[in-house]
Design an enzyme around this catalytic site. Sequence first.
Site, PDB file in Angstrom:
ATOM      1  N   ALA A  68       0.865  -1.171   0.000  1.00  0.00           N
ATOM      2  CA  ALA A  68       0.000   0.000   0.000  1.00  0.00           C
ATOM      3  C   ALA A  68       0.904   1.224   0.000  1.00  0.00           C
ATOM      4  O   ALA A  68       2.081   1.131   0.360  1.00  0.00           O
ATOM      5  CB  ALA A  68      -0.894  -0.016   1.237  1.00  0.00           C
ATOM      6  N   GLU A 134       4.780  -5.099   7.136  1.00  0.00           N
ATOM      7  CA  GLU A 134       4.029  -4.057   7.854  1.00  0.00           C
ATOM      8  C   GLU A 134       4.527  -3.866   9.282  1.00  0.00           C
ATOM      9  O   GLU A 134       4.465  -2.775   9.836  1.00  0.00           O
ATOM     10  CB  GLU A 134       2.530  -4.403   7.870  1.00  0.00           C
ATOM     11  CG  GLU A 134       1.841  -4.261   6.517  1.00  0.00           C
ATOM     12  CD  GLU A 134       1.831  -5.536   5.684  1.00  0.00           C
ATOM     13  OE1 GLU A 134       2.640  -6.456   5.956  1.00  0.00           O
ATOM     14  OE2 GLU A 134       1.005  -5.600   4.754  1.00  0.00           O
TER      15      GLU A 134
HETATM   16  C1  HXC Z   1       5.116   4.425  -1.085  1.00  0.00           C
HETATM   17  C2  HXC Z   1       7.037   3.480  -1.904  1.00  0.00           C
HETATM   18  C3  HXC Z   1       6.661   2.219  -1.375  1.00  0.00           C
HETATM   19  C4  HXC Z   1       5.423   2.137  -0.669  1.00  0.00           C
HETATM   20  C5  HXC Z   1       8.562   1.999  -2.359  1.00  0.00           C
HETATM   21  N1  HXC Z   1       8.209   3.274  -2.508  1.00  0.00           N
HETATM   22  N2  HXC Z   1       7.637   1.324  -1.669  1.00  0.00           N
HETATM   23  N3  HXC Z   1       6.259   4.554  -1.778  1.00  0.00           N
HETATM   24  N4  HXC Z   1       4.691   3.252  -0.552  1.00  0.00           N
HETATM   25  N5  HXC Z   1       4.962   0.998  -0.167  1.00  0.00           N
HETATM   26  C6  HXC Z   1       8.954   4.334  -3.192  1.00  0.00           C
HETATM   27  C7  HXC Z   1      10.122   4.792  -2.390  1.00  0.00           C
HETATM   28  O1  HXC Z   1       9.741   5.719  -1.405  1.00  0.00           O
HETATM   29  C8  HXC Z   1      10.996   5.418  -3.449  1.00  0.00           C
HETATM   30  O2  HXC Z   1      10.492   6.691  -3.770  1.00  0.00           O
HETATM   31  C9  HXC Z   1      10.744   4.509  -4.653  1.00  0.00           C
HETATM   32  O3  HXC Z   1       9.511   3.854  -4.392  1.00  0.00           O
HETATM   33  C10 HXC Z   1      11.835   3.471  -4.824  1.00  0.00           C
HETATM   34  O4  HXC Z   1      11.979   2.774  -3.608  1.00  0.00           O
HETATM   35  P1  HXC Z   1      13.379   2.523  -2.869  1.00  0.00           P
HETATM   36  O5  HXC Z   1      13.080   2.233  -1.454  1.00  0.00           O
HETATM   37  O6  HXC Z   1      14.298   3.654  -3.159  1.00  0.00           O
HETATM   38  O7  HXC Z   1      13.891   1.229  -3.637  1.00  0.00           O
HETATM   39  P2  HXC Z   1      14.864   0.088  -3.070  1.00  0.00           P
HETATM   40  O8  HXC Z   1      15.969   0.689  -2.276  1.00  0.00           O
HETATM   41  O9  HXC Z   1      15.179  -0.754  -4.242  1.00  0.00           O
HETATM   42  O10 HXC Z   1      13.973  -0.762  -2.049  1.00  0.00           O
HETATM   43  C11 HXC Z   1      12.863  -1.486  -2.513  1.00  0.00           C
HETATM   44  C12 HXC Z   1      11.953  -1.936  -1.308  1.00  0.00           C
HETATM   45  C13 HXC Z   1      11.626  -0.672  -0.470  1.00  0.00           C
HETATM   46  C14 HXC Z   1      12.715  -2.950  -0.459  1.00  0.00           C
HETATM   47  C15 HXC Z   1      10.744  -2.574  -1.901  1.00  0.00           C
HETATM   48  O11 HXC Z   1      11.099   0.338  -1.354  1.00  0.00           O
HETATM   49  C16 HXC Z   1      10.598  -0.929   0.592  1.00  0.00           C
HETATM   50  O12 HXC Z   1      10.922  -1.486   1.643  1.00  0.00           O
HETATM   51  N6  HXC Z   1       9.351  -0.463   0.380  1.00  0.00           N
HETATM   52  C17 HXC Z   1       8.319  -0.527   1.359  1.00  0.00           C
HETATM   53  C18 HXC Z   1       7.795  -1.922   1.480  1.00  0.00           C
HETATM   54  C19 HXC Z   1       6.699  -2.014   2.545  1.00  0.00           C
HETATM   55  O13 HXC Z   1       6.917  -1.700   3.707  1.00  0.00           O
HETATM   56  N7  HXC Z   1       5.469  -2.403   2.131  1.00  0.00           N
HETATM   57  C20 HXC Z   1       4.371  -2.508   3.003  1.00  0.00           C
HETATM   58  C21 HXC Z   1       3.584  -1.251   2.935  1.00  0.00           C
HETATM   59  S1  HXC Z   1       2.272  -1.269   4.112  1.00  0.00           S
HETATM   60  P3  HXC Z   1      11.402   8.016  -3.714  1.00  0.00           P
HETATM   61  O14 HXC Z   1      10.445   9.096  -4.079  1.00  0.00           O
HETATM   62  O15 HXC Z   1      11.949   8.099  -2.340  1.00  0.00           O
HETATM   63  O16 HXC Z   1      12.459   7.746  -4.751  1.00  0.00           O
HETATM   64  C22 HXC Z   1       1.089  -2.162   3.407  1.00  0.00           C
HETATM   65  C23 HXC Z   1      -0.139  -2.330   4.232  1.00  0.00           C
HETATM   66  C24 HXC Z   1      -1.082  -3.249   3.533  1.00  0.00           C
HETATM   67  O17 HXC Z   1       1.193  -2.660   2.339  1.00  0.00           O
HETATM   68  C25 HXC Z   1      -2.438  -3.073   4.080  1.00  0.00           C
HETATM   69  C26 HXC Z   1      -3.460  -3.537   3.119  1.00  0.00           C
HETATM   70  C27 HXC Z   1      -3.427  -2.943   1.773  1.00  0.00           C
END
Ligand code: HXC
Length: 260
Positions: A68, A134
């Site tokens: 998300a 999460e």
């Molecule tokens: C918003 C996100 C994002 C996310 C990545 N980005 N994931 N933006 N929400 N979930 C954005 C980053 O901020 C960044 O933007 C760009 O995408 C590239 O990401 P990086 O982190 O620079 O890439 P990398 O270093 O390759 O790492 C990849 C990754 C990491 C390991 C996937 O991005 C990550 O940990 N993302 C979050 C994963 C996460 O926690 N997901 C769960 C979300 S909560 P900028 O502008 O900074 O370049 C959820 C709740 C579900 O899903 C509930 C029900 C729907």
Amino acid sequence: LKSSYDNIIVSEPSPGVALLTLNRPKALNALCDALLDDLIHAANHFDKSKECGAIVITGSDKAFAAGADIKEMSSRKFDEVFMKNMFKQWGDVAAIETPTIAAVNGFALGGGCELAMMCDIMIAGDKAKFGQPEINLGVIPGCGGTQRLIRAVGKSKAMEMCLTGNMIGAEQAERDGLVCRVVPAESLVDEAVKMGSKIASKSQVAAKMAKETVNAAYELNLAEGLRFERRMFHALFATEDQKEGMAAFIEKRDANFVHR
Ligand code: HXC
């Protein structure tokens, strides 16, 4: 169907198969509200279409979806998420009646993993990574990560993923039963479309009933599930496709199913 969407790409790569490609590359396909609206809008169109027999959902090589959209939800207050019932509309994805296939390359994290689990079949590219991170954000999965995951991989593995935030790779996801098959990343979408095409060539009424009946196993006890299955089986004897399918077998020819 709109002529174009801001956050997804829609195509029909093969007769009877719709391909919905998540397309927010700068955010690794983070599932913002607008993306979800696009996805549901297009999926509902194909769900109602007579020609469509399977829907494939995919992302990019780097990310199926990284969850998300954290930036979109980070400052929301309880009253707001509760009153809007945040994520309720995700149920519309799970409610699609046409068979759905998730073709997962790269990261399928949080809501991305949950979106893939809402699909009927998951195929992974060999570099896919699945996780429910999460817990690292001070929250828990919100769209099935605690519920569908445990049914797919069992308690201990689901707990590990939800409590540690550890990711698993494609091979482990296959061993754990989360995905049906791992293929080379570059042929992932082709393989998924091929599978979709095969499903679309069957009796659509039988395919939809098979989907509904398998999904009923999530909700029902064994006796009720078996009864439901048997009644659905009986119901298929009211269809032309059952007559055609069985006649074709006996006459040693391909079946020519009705397209509705
Ligand atoms: C918003 C996100 C994002 C996310 C990545 N980005 N994931 N933006 N929400 N979930 C954005 C980053 O901020 C960044 O933007 C760009 O995408 C590239 O990401 P990086 O982190 O620079 O890439 P990398 O270093 O390759 O790492 C990849 C990754 C990491 C390991 C996937 O991005 C990550 O940990 N993302 C979050 C994963 C996460 O926690 N997901 C769960 C979300 S909560 P900028 O502008 O900074 O370049 C959820 C709740 C579900 O899903 C509930 C029900 C729907």
